[in-house]
Design a protein around this motif. Sequence first.
Motif, PDB file in Angstrom:
ATOM      1  N   UNK A 189       0.842  -1.197   0.000  1.00  0.00           N
ATOM      2  CA  UNK A 189       0.000   0.000   0.000  1.00  0.00           C
ATOM      3  C   UNK A 189       0.875   1.243   0.000  1.00  0.00           C
ATOM      4  N   UNK A 190       0.603   2.211  -0.880  1.00  0.00           N
ATOM      5  CA  UNK A 190       1.478   3.389  -0.999  1.00  0.00           C
ATOM      6  C   UNK A 190       1.488   4.231   0.264  1.00  0.00           C
ATOM      7  N   UNK A 191       2.671   4.674   0.631  1.00  0.00           N
ATOM      8  CA  UNK A 191       2.877   5.506   1.811  1.00  0.00           C
ATOM      9  C   UNK A 191       3.964   6.511   1.441  1.00  0.00           C
ATOM     10  N   UNK A 192       3.767   7.759   1.775  1.00  0.00           N
ATOM     11  CA  UNK A 192       4.764   8.758   1.384  1.00  0.00           C
ATOM     12  C   UNK A 192       6.000   8.767   2.268  1.00  0.00           C
ATOM     13  N   UNK A 193       6.103   7.817   3.190  1.00  0.00           N
ATOM     14  CA  UNK A 193       7.276   7.718   4.053  1.00  0.00           C
ATOM     15  C   UNK A 193       8.444   7.085   3.301  1.00  0.00           C
ATOM     16  N   UNK A 194       9.634   7.191   3.906  1.00  0.00           N
ATOM     17  CA  UNK A 194      10.801   6.529   3.343  1.00  0.00           C
ATOM     18  C   UNK A 194      10.650   5.015   3.499  1.00  0.00           C
ATOM     19  N   UNK A 195      11.450   4.267   2.771  1.00  0.00           N
ATOM     20  CA  UNK A 195      11.362   2.803   2.819  1.00  0.00           C
ATOM     21  C   UNK A 195      12.108   2.287   4.051  1.00  0.00           C
ATOM     22  N   UNK A 196      11.375   1.654   4.952  1.00  0.00           N
ATOM     23  CA  UNK A 196      11.972   1.067   6.152  1.00  0.00           C
ATOM     24  C   UNK A 196      11.867  -0.459   6.147  1.00  0.00           C
ATOM     25  N   UNK A 197      11.490  -1.032   5.024  1.00  0.00           N
ATOM     26  CA  UNK A 197      11.453  -2.487   4.909  1.00  0.00           C
ATOM     27  C   UNK A 197      10.098  -3.111   5.122  1.00  0.00           C
ATOM     28  N   UNK A 198       9.247  -2.475   5.923  1.00  0.00           N
ATOM     29  CA  UNK A 198       7.867  -2.942   6.112  1.00  0.00           C
ATOM     30  C   UNK A 198       6.962  -1.724   6.259  1.00  0.00           C
ATOM     31  N   UNK A 199       5.667  -1.955   6.127  1.00  0.00           N
ATOM     32  CA  UNK A 199       4.712  -0.914   6.440  1.00  0.00           C
ATOM     33  C   UNK A 199       4.498  -0.809   7.937  1.00  0.00           C
ATOM     34  N   UNK A 200       3.764   0.206   8.336  1.00  0.00           N
ATOM     35  CA  UNK A 200       3.398   0.400   9.740  1.00  0.00           C
ATOM     36  C   UNK A 200       2.462  -0.717  10.207  1.00  0.00           C
ATOM     37  N   UNK A 201       2.628  -1.127  11.451  1.00  0.00           N
ATOM     38  CA  UNK A 201       1.801  -2.176  12.070  1.00  0.00           C
ATOM     39  C   UNK A 201       1.917  -3.506  11.345  1.00  0.00           C
ATOM     40  N   UNK A 202       3.088  -3.795  10.839  1.00  0.00           N
ATOM     41  CA  UNK A 202       3.326  -5.083  10.189  1.00  0.00           C
ATOM     42  C   UNK A 202       3.649  -6.110  11.270  1.00  0.00           C
ATOM     43  N   UNK A 203       2.745  -7.077  11.480  1.00  0.00           N
ATOM     44  CA  UNK A 203       2.935  -8.101  12.505  1.00  0.00           C
ATOM     45  C   UNK A 203       3.865  -9.173  11.942  1.00  0.00           C
ATOM     46  N   UNK A 204       5.152  -8.905  12.028  1.00  0.00           N
ATOM     47  CA  UNK A 204       6.150  -9.799  11.443  1.00  0.00           C
ATOM     48  C   UNK A 204       7.494  -9.490  12.082  1.00  0.00           C
ATOM     49  N   UNK A 205       8.350 -10.488  12.175  1.00  0.00           N
ATOM     50  CA  UNK A 205       9.668 -10.258  12.779  1.00  0.00           C
ATOM     51  C   UNK A 205      10.518  -9.294  11.954  1.00  0.00           C
ATOM     52  N   UNK A 206      10.182  -9.092  10.688  1.00  0.00           N
ATOM     53  CA  UNK A 206      10.903  -8.103   9.896  1.00  0.00           C
ATOM     54  C   UNK A 206      10.714  -6.689  10.439  1.00  0.00           C
ATOM     55  N   UNK A 207       9.704  -6.503  11.280  1.00  0.00           N
ATOM     56  CA  UNK A 207       9.474  -5.190  11.883  1.00  0.00           C
ATOM     57  C   UNK A 207      10.401  -4.918  13.053  1.00  0.00           C
ATOM     58  N   UNK A 208      11.125  -5.928  13.541  1.00  0.00           N
ATOM     59  CA  UNK A 208      12.085  -5.691  14.609  1.00  0.00           C
ATOM     60  C   UNK A 208      13.099  -4.658  14.128  1.00  0.00           C
ATOM     61  N   UNK A 209      13.328  -3.642  14.932  1.00  0.00           N
ATOM     62  CA  UNK A 209      14.098  -2.484  14.482  1.00  0.00           C
ATOM     63  C   UNK A 209      15.441  -2.861  13.887  1.00  0.00           C
ATOM     64  N   UNK A 210      16.157  -3.772  14.501  1.00  0.00           N
ATOM     65  CA  UNK A 210      17.504  -4.128  14.037  1.00  0.00           C
ATOM     66  C   UNK A 210      17.541  -5.524  13.426  1.00  0.00           C
ATOM     67  N   UNK A 211      16.444  -5.986  12.857  1.00  0.00           N
ATOM     68  CA  UNK A 211      16.436  -7.288  12.203  1.00  0.00           C
ATOM     69  C   UNK A 211      17.547  -7.325  11.139  1.00  0.00           C
ATOM     70  N   UNK A 212      18.421  -8.331  11.171  1.00  0.00           N
ATOM     71  CA  UNK A 212      19.582  -8.355  10.262  1.00  0.00           C
ATOM     72  C   UNK A 212      19.214  -8.482   8.791  1.00  0.00           C
TER      73      UNK A 212
END
Length: 269
Positions: A189-212
């Motif tokens: 879903x389009x979001x005007x934010x920078x790319x951080x790897x996942x969208x907001x409220x993504x229930x996934x371990x990829x949302x861990x801030x320092x996920x390798x």
Amino acid sequence: MFRFSAALRTLAACTAALSALAAAPRPVQASPAPQAPKGFVALRDVAPTIIQEMRYFTPHNFVGQSIDGYRQPVCILTAPAAKALHRAQRTLLRRGYSLKVYDCYRPQRAVDHFVRWAKDLNNQRMQAEFYPRVAKSRLFEDGYIAEKSGHSRGSTVDVTIVKLPAKPTRPYVPGEPLVPCYAPKGERFPDNSVDTGTGFDCFDTLSHTLDPRIVGEQRDHRLLLKNTLEQAGFANLPEEWWHYTYKPEPFPDTYFDFPVSRRSLTAPR
């Protein structure tokens, strides 16, 4: 004698009418909405340049509908947290970025709404976007949903970064096809934010801030957000790159339930 009898009948009729009036059910007066205590502010009054996209006022969230308690799309925070965000915003503006908040103070009734939704295993409306790799039956066990939230204490914010000039984000259309929140930025879903790897409220371990697995520009963006907010006095929740709490919290042990509305701040106390 006739006049006396008539007077008695009139008195009896009045007495009966008063008795009936007393016994009649009275209209229930609505209880006034709880008010924010002194020390809460609207973020726009403190830091007007911070972008606000209050997701829980809209149906574009993991529940799929506007959440209880969100009466207006406004960010409310404790004054120290709002002032700290303003400091962080000034740092980012000098680098050509802006903060954008998705959620701020969250009333307890909203958290209760999340809990009811999580217990309804038949409601999978938004799974394809927000929790495609997590069984809904595990949301409590895995820590994605809880009966209390730090947001209800008023100093926690869900936030990201937008490159300036900010492009508009199109509104979500209920029922539109959903794309996993961890899909490439150009596909989800389009979001005007920078790319951080996942969208907001993504229930996934990829949302861990320092996920390798999050590397390159995506990791740089997370670290820019993290370092900027930590310098302003916020602490990150390691499981969610967007979740920050100002320390020390003015209300560390109180979970409020006043509605998200400017009236919660301006009504007489």
